[in-house]
Design an enzyme around this catalytic site. Structure first.
Site, short mmCIF file in Angstrom:
data_model
loop_
_atom_site.label_atom_id
_atom_site.label_comp_id
_atom_site.label_asym_id
_atom_site.label_seq_id
_atom_site.Cartn_x
_atom_site.Cartn_y
_atom_site.Cartn_z
CG PHE A 70 -1.91 1.03 1.39
CD1 PHE A 70 -3.14 0.91 0.76
CD2 PHE A 70 -1.68 2.13 2.20
CE1 PHE A 70 -4.12 1.88 0.93
CE2 PHE A 70 -2.65 3.11 2.37
CZ PHE A 70 -3.87 2.99 1.73
CG LEU A 123 -1.50 7.34 1.55
CD1 LEU A 123 -2.23 7.91 0.33
CD2 LEU A 123 -2.49 7.04 2.67
CB SER A 124 3.67 7.52 3.52
OG SER A 124 2.68 7.26 4.48
CD GLU A 125 3.64 11.59 -2.43
OE1 GLU A 125 2.85 11.15 -3.28
OE2 GLU A 125 3.99 12.80 -2.38
N GLY A 149 3.21 12.61 4.82
CA GLY A 149 2.99 11.45 5.66
C GLY A 149 1.63 11.56 6.33
CB SER A 150 0.52 13.28 9.40
OG SER A 150 1.34 12.54 10.28
NE ARG A 203 14.19 -10.94 40.20
CZ ARG A 203 15.49 -11.21 40.06
NH1 ARG A 203 15.87 -12.45 39.78
NH2 ARG A 203 16.38 -10.26 40.15
CD GLU A 247 -2.71 0.74 8.69
OE1 GLU A 247 -3.94 0.82 8.89
OE2 GLU A 247 -2.10 -0.33 8.58
N GLY A 248 -1.62 6.68 10.13
CA GLY A 248 -2.11 7.86 10.83
C GLY A 248 -1.58 7.92 12.24
#
Length: 397
Positions: free
Chosen positions: A115, A117-119, A123-124, A279, A375-376
């Site tokens: 997928f 999408l980002s560059e 990004g966001s 422990r 993804e955000g």
């Protein structure tokens, strides 16, 4: 389906998935090379029938798969999720020819999807894409590439309508995927309205990529598009409507990112319960210290709250509820932030042993950071939640 409970068959399926992840998938994952696609692992997911379920199950089942696999083998979970993320736009928006060519191969674990999408500069702010899809005058340049190897299908089947020029970055499975769902700007200065989704096979002339060395061991890279030819047959959905393809895919996968996070949190919590019960410390067990017991209780509380939020968001998606974007954002935000807290707390309670390379918590500590960004990012999710809240308020006035 109640969003807060599982029926016996679902509980049994989750247990079966955890066993498969530990017994069948973990050994294959351990043989993989960090930062590269583990094709034998993808193929094993296909043989187990899990990849096919990406296209036959709803969001709730997707969340159960991701949570269960993440508990025992994060690499298998990620391999499954990336196949779904890259191929879902083809499943949901592809033509019959696109679906018939690629989806069976994805389901079998033969073809690897991605997928894109980002560059570097988008990004966001996904609507600020700069990868250009420029009109190709009368198919100009068609057939000029003389790529090496046995790839007669490298050029598109028909005359190029557009040429893709620009970059993508932070793309999972790049540059080793077999095809990419690529989002490019077809109309300048149109924001989200001028983006088109394309199905781009990896062997197209002008498409190259480079792997990136990241904190987590996922295969992630950048892609360079140098006048890559695409045709009308490569469009997913409609021209200039690609942003809907992207957001529809993310609305499905954001709750399941939360499920991935919940699976990691549960694994860290269970490891902490076992460690603090065994422990020796200060004349007793770690669990006998009130500060430790309260910390473990807080970890459990937050993990269960995140799980319920994820289940509620997935149920809303399956029921086509109107508030899916807000619920999906809430689920991803709460679950990923919770997992970071739980894993970090688990490391603290384990002490220095958790920092040794190869320890479960050392692995989870590296894995848990990225989901708060991809993804955000968490800040983006808060923006989506606020936007949906105000839109709902205004619609009711």
């Amino acid at each position: 389906m109640p969003a807060f409970s599982l029926d016996p068959s679902q509980t049994a399926w989750c247990a079966e998935l955890r066993d498969l992840a530990a017994e069948r998938l973990r050994p294959v994952a351990d043989k993989g090379e960090p930062g590269h696609v583990n094709r034998p692992l993808v193929a094993e997911l296909g043989r187990l029938g899990l990849l096919e379920r990406l296209f036959t199950s709803g969001a709730f089942d997707l969340c159960l798969m991701r949570e269960s696999l993440a508990y025992a083998c994060t690499e298998a979970e990620t391999a499954l999720a990336l196949q779904g993320l890259g191929a879902h736009p083809v499943h949901a928006h592809g033509t019959r020819a696109q679906r018939e060519r690629w989806l069976p191969r994805v389901a079998e674990g033969i073809a690897v999807a991605a997928f894109a999408l980002s560059e570097p500069g988008a990004g966001s702010d996904a609507a600020a894409l700069e990868l250009r899809a420029e009109g190709d005058a009368a198919g100009e340049g068609e057939g000029e590439s003389e790529g090496e190897g046995e790839s007669p299908a490298a050029e598109p089947d028909g005359p190029a309508r557009w040429r893709l020029t620009g970059e993508k970055c932070w793309i999972s499975n790049a540059p080793e995927a077999d095809f990419y769902t690529v989002f490019a700007r077809t109309t300048p200065d149109a924001g989200a309205r001028g983006v088109t989704a394309f199905l781009v096979p990896a062997d197209r002339p002008g498409l190259t990529g480079t792997g990136l060395d990241m904190l987590s061991p996922h295969p992630i890279g950048s892609l360079a598009f140098d006048a890559v030819p695409v045709t009308a047959d490569d469009v997913l959905g409609e021209p200039d409507r690609g942003f809907r393809v992207a957001m529809g895919t993310l609305n499905l996968f954001r709750p399941s990112v939360g499920a991935f996070a919940v699976g990691m949190a549960q694994a860290a919590l269970d490891a902490t319960l076992a460690h603090t019960a065994e422990r020796d410390a200060f004349g007793g067990k770690l669990r006998d210290l009130q500060t430790v017991a309260h910390q473990v209780a807080e970890m459990a509380l937050r993990t269960e709250a995140a799980r319920l939020m994820v289940y509620a968001a997935a149920t809303a998606y399956d029921e086509k509820a109107p508030d899916v974007p807000g619920r999906a954002a809430m689920a991803k935000l709460l679950a990923t932030e919770t997992a970071q807290y739980v894993v970090d707390s688990a490391v603290q309670l384990h002490g220095a042993r958790a920092l040794r390379h190869g320890h479960l918590l050392e692995h989870l500590y590296r894995e848990v950071r990225a989901p708060r960004i991809y993804e955000g990012a968490s800040e983006v999710q808060r923006g989506i939640i606020a936007k949906e809240l105000y839109a709902t308020m205004e619609a009711g006035q």
